[in-house]
Design a protein around this motif. Structure first.
Motif, PDB file in Angstrom:
ATOM      1  N   VAL A   1      30.053  13.057  87.690  1.00  0.00           N
ATOM      2  CA  VAL A   1      28.753  12.963  88.428  1.00  0.00           C
ATOM      3  C   VAL A   1      27.569  13.381  87.764  1.00  0.00           C
ATOM      4  O   VAL A   1      26.529  13.128  87.866  1.00  0.00           O
ATOM      5  N   PRO A   2      27.758  14.948  87.537  1.00  0.00           N
ATOM      6  CA  PRO A   2      26.468  15.488  86.951  1.00  0.00           C
ATOM      7  C   PRO A   2      26.086  15.056  85.683  1.00  0.00           C
ATOM      8  O   PRO A   2      24.955  14.794  85.673  1.00  0.00           O
ATOM      9  N   GLN A   3      26.913  14.260  84.850  1.00  0.00           N
ATOM     10  CA  GLN A   3      26.296  13.586  83.686  1.00  0.00           C
ATOM     11  C   GLN A   3      25.627  12.137  83.840  1.00  0.00           C
ATOM     12  O   GLN A   3      24.668  11.849  83.009  1.00  0.00           O
ATOM     13  N   ILE A   4      26.056  11.452  84.986  1.00  0.00           N
ATOM     14  CA  ILE A   4      25.379  10.262  85.455  1.00  0.00           C
ATOM     15  C   ILE A   4      24.491  10.398  86.490  1.00  0.00           C
ATOM     16  O   ILE A   4      23.805   9.503  87.047  1.00  0.00           O
ATOM     17  N   MET A   5      23.973  11.664  86.680  1.00  0.00           N
ATOM     18  CA  MET A   5      23.151  12.026  87.884  1.00  0.00           C
ATOM     19  C   MET A   5      21.754  11.206  87.664  1.00  0.00           C
ATOM     20  O   MET A   5      21.100  10.586  88.633  1.00  0.00           O
ATOM     21  N   PRO A   6      21.197  11.072  86.591  1.00  0.00           N
ATOM     22  CA  PRO A   6      19.897  10.323  86.565  1.00  0.00           C
ATOM     23  C   PRO A   6      20.089   8.949  86.686  1.00  0.00           C
ATOM     24  O   PRO A   6      19.122   8.267  87.324  1.00  0.00           O
ATOM     25  N   THR A   7      21.111   8.227  86.516  1.00  0.00           N
ATOM     26  CA  THR A   7      21.413   6.746  86.621  1.00  0.00           C
ATOM     27  C   THR A   7      21.737   6.845  88.128  1.00  0.00           C
ATOM     28  O   THR A   7      21.227   5.648  88.658  1.00  0.00           O
ATOM     29  N   ILE A   8      22.381   7.735  88.706  1.00  0.00           N
ATOM     30  CA  ILE A   8      22.427   7.481  90.201  1.00  0.00           C
ATOM     31  C   ILE A   8      21.217   7.541  90.882  1.00  0.00           C
ATOM     32  O   ILE A   8      21.169   6.955  91.728  1.00  0.00           O
TER      33      ILE A   8
ATOM     34  N   VAL B   1      18.128   6.531  89.697  1.00  0.00           N
ATOM     35  CA  VAL B   1      17.646   5.337  89.418  1.00  0.00           C
ATOM     36  C   VAL B   1      18.094   4.166  90.387  1.00  0.00           C
ATOM     37  O   VAL B   1      17.516   3.399  90.883  1.00  0.00           O
ATOM     38  N   VAL B   2      19.294   4.071  90.525  1.00  0.00           N
ATOM     39  CA  VAL B   2      19.986   3.119  91.278  1.00  0.00           C
ATOM     40  C   VAL B   2      19.620   3.449  92.865  1.00  0.00           C
ATOM     41  O   VAL B   2      19.289   2.511  93.502  1.00  0.00           O
ATOM     42  N   TRP B   3      19.808   4.663  93.263  1.00  0.00           N
ATOM     43  CA  TRP B   3      19.265   5.190  94.620  1.00  0.00           C
ATOM     44  C   TRP B   3      17.876   4.746  94.999  1.00  0.00           C
ATOM     45  O   TRP B   3      17.498   3.825  96.109  1.00  0.00           O
ATOM     46  N   THR B   4      16.855   5.048  94.080  1.00  0.00           N
ATOM     47  CA  THR B   4      15.470   4.694  94.343  1.00  0.00           C
ATOM     48  C   THR B   4      15.301   3.446  94.213  1.00  0.00           C
ATOM     49  O   THR B   4      14.523   2.735  94.928  1.00  0.00           O
ATOM     50  N   THR B   5      15.933   2.443  93.343  1.00  0.00           N
ATOM     51  CA  THR B   5      15.756   1.179  93.025  1.00  0.00           C
ATOM     52  C   THR B   5      16.298   0.296  94.563  1.00  0.00           C
ATOM     53  O   THR B   5      15.364  -0.627  95.006  1.00  0.00           O
ATOM     54  N   ILE B   6      17.285   0.698  95.155  1.00  0.00           N
ATOM     55  CA  ILE B   6      17.678   0.161  96.306  1.00  0.00           C
ATOM     56  C   ILE B   6      16.892   0.688  97.579  1.00  0.00           C
ATOM     57  O   ILE B   6      16.415  -0.104  98.372  1.00  0.00           O
TER      58      ILE B   6
ATOM     59  N   VAL C   1       9.392   7.136  86.732  1.00  0.00           N
ATOM     60  CA  VAL C   1       9.512   8.617  86.186  1.00  0.00           C
ATOM     61  C   VAL C   1      11.080   8.740  85.786  1.00  0.00           C
ATOM     62  O   VAL C   1      11.540   9.111  84.605  1.00  0.00           O
ATOM     63  N   GLN C   2      11.866   8.394  86.544  1.00  0.00           N
ATOM     64  CA  GLN C   2      13.390   8.622  86.366  1.00  0.00           C
ATOM     65  C   GLN C   2      13.859   7.679  85.462  1.00  0.00           C
ATOM     66  O   GLN C   2      14.648   8.116  84.464  1.00  0.00           O
TER      67      GLN C   2
END
Length: 326
Positions: free
Chosen positions: A246-253, A255-260, A319-320
């Motif tokens: 999870v820490p390694q993919i946090m930037p992707t998380i 981006v997904v969160w903000t997109t939704i 930005v993310q």
């Protein structure tokens, strides 16, 4: 003219117009504005090269200005007027909105949507991405989970409307209640406060597939060395997932969160199809529709409020996304 022929003509005009614009603009720039002749040839070439990128950017800037900047400015000006175009009220529409209990209900419902739906969609998407990667039939499972993304919001709402039906023979909730011995059917969409969550579940069901696909790709991009090192250090599956992956993919998380979140702040179809904004389920877009054809100034003010609410999330998303690319 047949529709297919209209499409072909539009494509030809669009592509041909772009090609003609870039060719002619560069021709004028190089031959007439900064000709590469005489003593000024070197300086003119440098000037032309400095101007050339703006020639390529101009069509996009023009379209953005025409279809984005101009409508935003025009909408803000229109929001300063009353029902009639000549009735200037200043910020009266905004003052009236923020003092309205219905607007406050719609605003806080939107906040509730913006908190619950992205969190639930991202969580279930991450869970599905992790579990399906471990299954031999994981691709089939991913296809089934992603399938709701192909359904329109109205179509998904109609499907769930049957599940929520006030009938034990049709509605799933009332069928379960009937099995447990509750004889009186209920209408889940008329239960105050909780009916908002029944509507949110529909969007969570749709967006989980999107989150799963993006997060699954991110999980597969994690270096195997870090996972193997954690296993050798004695990490259990939960530690491996929450402390290593999870820490390694946090930037992707993020981006997904903000997109939704951006999608949630603009959602309209589900509420309008399921309840029409009644029973305390009003959100800002559906509330805006209440004024669309009877008070254009107030409707425009609501649209401007929605844009202001969405704007910071979109900037954060951009930005993310740039950080993710880097």
């Amino acid at each position: 003219m047949p529709v297919i022929l209209q499409g072909i003509v539009t494509i030809l005009i669009g592509v041909g117009g772009c090609v003609a614009y870039f060719y002619l603009s560069n021709l004028v720039l190089d031959r007439f504005i900064f000709p590469a002749k005489g003593e000024q040839a070197g300086r003119n070439i440098n000037r032309a090269n400095a101007v050339r990128p703006w020639l390529f950017l101009f069509p996009a800037v023009f379209v953005l200005g025409l279809y984005l900047v101009y409508p935003v400015i025009g909408s803000f000006i229109r929001s300063l007027y009353g029902r009639e175009a000549g009735d200037f009220v200043g910020f009266g529409n905004y003052i009236s909105l923020f003092g309205s209990p219905d607007f406050q209900t719609a605003f806080w419902n939107n906040v509730l949507w913006a908190v619950f739906v992205p969190a639930a969609s991202t969580f279930f998407g991450l869970l599905a991405a992790q579990l399906t990667d471990k299954l031999s039939w994981g691709n089939i499972a991913k296809s089934l989970i992603f399938m709701p993304m192909a359904i329109s919001f109205v179509g998904a709402s109609l499907i769930w409307k049957f599940l929520y039906a006030n009938d034990a023979d049709i509605g799933l909730i009332n069928a379960v209640r009937d099995m447990l011995g509750f004889s009186d059917p209920i209408d889940p969409l008329q239960i105050p406060f909780w009916n908002n969550f029944f509507l949110m579940i529909i969007l969570v069901w749709i967006q989980t597939g999107f989150a799963m696909v993006i997060l699954s790709a991110a999980l597969r991009g994690i270096p195997e060395e870090t996972i193997e090192a954690a296993i050798l250090d004695g990490a259990n599956p939960f530690q491996l997932f929450f402390k290593i992956k999870v820490p390694q993919i946090m930037p992707t998380i993020v981006v997904v969160w903000t997109t939704i979140t951006v999608l949630v702040l603009k959602v309209f179809d589900i509420v309008y199809t399921m309840t029409g904004g009644n029973f305390g389920t009003e959100i800002l877009p559906s509330y805006m529709m209440d004024f669309m054809f009877r008070d254009d100034g107030r409707a425009t003010a609501i649209a401007f409020v929605i844009m202001i609410v969405v704007l910071p999330v979109m900037v954060w998303n951009i930005v993310q996304a740039r950080k993710e690319v880097r």
